[in-house]
Design an enzyme around this catalytic site. Structure first.
Site, PDB file in Angstrom:
ATOM      1  N   ALA A 152       0.868  -1.174   0.000  1.00 43.17           N
ATOM      2  CA  ALA A 152       0.000   0.000   0.000  1.00 43.17           C
ATOM      3  C   ALA A 152       0.908   1.228   0.000  1.00 43.17           C
ATOM      4  CB  ALA A 152      -0.871  -0.012   1.236  1.00 43.17           C
ATOM      5  N   GLY A 161      -0.797  -5.165   0.350  1.00 42.25           N
ATOM      6  CA  GLY A 161      -1.957  -4.962  -0.513  1.00 42.25           C
ATOM      7  C   GLY A 161      -1.689  -5.455  -1.931  1.00 42.25           C
ATOM      8  N   GLU A 187      -2.146  -9.058  -1.933  1.00 43.23           N
ATOM      9  CA  GLU A 187      -3.586  -9.361  -1.785  1.00 43.23           C
ATOM     10  C   GLU A 187      -4.312  -9.206  -3.123  1.00 43.23           C
ATOM     11  OE1 GLU A 187      -3.978  -6.730   1.768  1.00 43.23           O
ATOM     12  OE2 GLU A 187      -5.185  -8.394   2.532  1.00 43.23           O
ATOM     13  N   GLU A 212       2.244  -6.741   6.906  1.00 46.65           N
ATOM     14  CA  GLU A 212       1.476  -5.725   7.639  1.00 46.65           C
ATOM     15  C   GLU A 212       1.714  -5.735   9.139  1.00 46.65           C
ATOM     16  OE1 GLU A 212       0.399  -7.508   5.140  1.00 46.65           O
ATOM     17  OE2 GLU A 212      -0.860  -6.310   3.809  1.00 46.65           O
TER      18      GLU A 212
END
Ligand code: NAD
Length: 697
Positions: free
Chosen positions: A62, A101, A104, A124
């Site tokens: 992210a 992210g 993901e 994370e």
């Protein structure tokens, strides 16, 4: 220009993420992916879709700059829905690092391929978060709950080989470059498009979670109870993976993940961990160094003193592939030193943390000598002899005579004056402190200490050296104890005073451990040995300022022949490494209170933590104002990496700012009134508190 340019090749839509340097999943990227999928869906000539990173990596995570803010749509789940809803197969093509992210997103594609050097993972937890875009739900469905817990709780990426074995990717594409990956991914996508759908989605799978042992989750919590004391994210992650297994539907599990993600994102712990991440990056930057200064190349090293620290520092060089010579005054000292180094490697091989061949290679890079002439050509020398100015002078005099011009002359002193050491050479510009922490081959901090005459190039060189050695550097100024030990002194002093005022060593340790320190101050002292500090105190006794409060408890314990773990007793009693509280010590402390006329009262755990941390922050403010630390966050980095300060608490200066500097000042003033001059409020703390500000801004 879209952040995800779209083109069609051979019936395959290629969405190339173009957000240098690491293709972070910022808003423009999220928009680009959603638009690209829509466009591909509407284009009849397109049979399949490839999602790939431009440049050197897939999406590396992210956008950390967006973390503290309200995210703008499309949100991560919107992108995931778009990828997953595509009726045309979507292939994630991975190179570089597909993390957080980004990974993901890849997990919600129908297929994943990668080049051999790619790494994937969900880091994370390192920021006090959990993978909040379906990672805790999809990963267990692909690799099983136990492995998913390993990966998410460990936060470490894995290589493509392992990912292939786990079924996280379908194929390793031949080649090393991004264009080769793209070609392989397009071929793979065309093959899959030729097969009738629907294409597989992780969310629909149950095969890997069906047989999960229901005891797994409690076992993981129990196994880590001590390590995770006071932490949030780890427990939330277990809860989410448990939900993936136990909830009836994928969407119910996802709701648990979403709720927990929202809690973590807003948590003080995640704020502290994100702060620590940036603080570490910041610490490497040294304002005022000329832009064109080039670190000197370090290809060979020498260490003077083959003792505890010298051996550990030699291991650091060898582990980084730098040939290193260890010099000591006698062959006996060399033999003992090298035996200790061998022992350390043998232990880590036995423990499985270092493969035998790596240990052999490192040992092969360490050589020994007792003659200064032999080390003359080393690019850097790190001195780690006894903590005695006379000995340091002798050593630096010898170094000045033999070392080649341009060699860096570094000292590992914990407290001594760097300029005093430099004065025994004719090249003080090459002299600098490189303060490692024990055990040097394990502890991450390298507290570099500049002397008045250390050159910009010398400073830049030891900052760069830290990177080579895999350490975290902080640059300190020259004063007694520098940043770390100067604050440690205050920390220990206040703990000692609290013993006299009514606390016990075990209560102080328990309170500090509940705050998150891995070990309380007294357990720590017992482990390190009490005799070294005692002999330093005896040496200073004659010159000590007798008007200042002084606790004799530590001296009294040493007078009893109790030097800590190694003598079976110190503040605690020991059976092996097991510490138990000792009523004899409690009696000793009570008698000291009586002798000094200090009334004993109940001290709460909260008072212990607040008093210690306020004292640390007050000293930190003085260090900052004196320019000993460049920035408040450097003090925190020092504590996080050198002193076991709990990362999820950010560091003493961060803690103070979170409390509010006005509140901390109030505490400092209260103790100042009660305790006197040792608690004189730092002018910078007074100034910042009055202005209603933090340490910066
Ligand atoms: N032990 C720690 O936790 C720690 C942490 C950080 C820094 N330091 C600093 O590191 C330095 C070394 O500490 P240590 O704990 O490794 O000590 P140590 O006693 O284990 O080792 C010192 C070594 O230096 C050798 N030596 C002494 N005089 C010498 C000389 N003139 N020439 C060559 N070799 C000589 C000794 O033979 C011995 O092997 C000290 O300055 C200390 O303050 C220690």
């Amino acid at each position: 220009m879209s952040a995800v340019p779209y083109r069609v090749e051979n019936g395959v839509a290629v969405l190339t993420i173009d957000n240098p340097p690491v293709n972070a999943a910022s808003r423009a990227v999220r928009v680009g992916i959603v638009d690209g999928i829509k466009q591909a869906g509407a284009d009849a000539s397109v049979k399949a879709i490839v999602l790939i990173g431009g440049g050197r990596t897939f999406i590396a995570g992210a956008d950390i700059r967006e973390f503290g803010q309200q995210l703008q749509p499309p949100h991560f789940p919107d992108v995931i829905d778009a990828l997953e809803a595509s009726t045309k197969p979507v292939v994630a093509a991975l190179h570089g690092t597909a993390l957080g992210g980004g990974f993901e997103f890849a997990l919600s594609c129908h297929y994943r391929v990668a080049i051999a050097s790619a790494k994937v993972g969900l880091p994370e937890v390192n920021l006090g978060l959990l993978p909040g875009a379906g990672g805790t739900q999809r990963l267990p469905r692909i690799v099983g709950a136990a492995k998913a817990l390993d990966m998410i709780l460990g936060g470490k990426p894995i290589g493509a080989d392992e990912a292939l074995k786990l079924g996280l990717i379908e194929q390793i594409v031949a080649g090393k470059t991004q264009p080769e990956l793209e070609a392989g991914a397009i071929a793979f996508a065309r093959e899959r498009a030729a097969v009738a759908g629907p294409h597989p989605r992780a969310r629909d799978r149950v095969d890997k979670i069906q047989g999960t042992d229901p005891a797994l989750f409690d076992e993981v919590r129990a196994k880590n109870a001590k390590k995770w004391a006071g932490r949030l994210a780890e427990f939330k992650i277990v809860e989410c993976v448990q939900a993936a297994v136990e909830k009836k539907t994928f969407d119910e599990g996802s709701a648990v993940e979403r709720d927990n993600f929202v809690i973590l994102r807003a948590s003080a712990q995640s704020k502290a961990l994100r702060y620590a991440f940036f603080a570490e990056r910041e610490a490497a930057k040294i304002p005022g160094l000329p832009d064109d200064v080039k670190p000197r190349e370090i290809k060979s090293a020498a260490v003077i003193g083959a003792g505890t620290m010298g051996g550990g520092i030699a291991m650091c060089f060898a582990n980084a592939g730098v040939a290193v010579q260890m010099l000591d005054a006698s062959q006996a000292a060399i033999d003992a030193g090298i035996a200790r180094v061998r022992g350390n490697y043998a232990t880590s091989v036995a423990r499985g943390s270092t493969p035998q061949d790596r240990a052999d290679k490192a040992l092969g890079l360490i050589s020994t000598t007792t003659r200064y002439e032999d080390i003359a050509q080393a690019d850097i020398v790190v001195e780690a002899v006894f903590e005695d100015m006379k000995v340091k002078h002798d050593v630096f005099g010898a170094l000045d005579r033999v070392m080649k011009p341009g060699a860096i002359l570094a000292t590992n002193t914990s407290t001594l004056d760097i300029d005093g050491i430099a004065s025994s050479t004719k090249r003080p510009e090459d002299v600098i402190g490189t303060h490692f922490f024990s055990p040097a081959n394990v502890m991450k901090l390298q507290e570099n200490v500049r002397g008045a005459k250390s050159s910009a190039q010398t400073i830049a060189s030891v900052m760069a050296l830290a990177k080579t050695l895999g350490k975290v550097p902080v640059l300190a100024g020259n004063c007694h104890g520098f940043i770390g030990n100067r604050i440690l002194y205050v920390y220990g002093r206040e703990c000692d005073f609290m013993l006299e005022e009514g606390a016990t060593p075990w209560q102080v340790d328990r309170a500090l451990q509940a705050f998150g320190f891995p070990m309380g101050v007294y357990l720590m002292r017992d482990l390190a040995g009490l005799d070294v500090g005692w002999s330093v105190r005896k040496g200073r006794e004659a010159t000590r300022d007798k008007s200042l409060r002084y606790s004799p408890v530590a001296d009294r314990i040493c007078e009893m022949g109790r030097f800590g773990q190694k003598t079976g007793a110190g503040y605690y009693k020991y059976e092996g490494r097991n510490a138990t509280p000792d009523p004899e010590i409690e009696k000793l402390i009570e008698s000291v209170s009586v002798e000094l006329g200090v009334p004993r009262r109940a001290v709460t755990d909260e008072q212990i933590v607040t008093r210690v941390l306020s004292a640390m922050a007050n000293e930190g403010a003085k260090i900052l104002a004196e320019g000993i630390a460049i920035r408040a966050s450097d003090i925190d980095v020092t504590y996080l990496y050198g002193y076991g300060f709990p990362r999820h608490q950010g560091g003493p200066m961060f803690w103070a700012e979170e409390q509010g500097l006005a509140k901390v000042l109030e505490t400092v003033q209260r103790y100042h009134a009660e305790q006197g001059v040792l608690w004189t409020p730092a002018p910078l703390l007074v100034e910042r508190a009055a202005a209603g500000k933090g340490w910066t801004g």
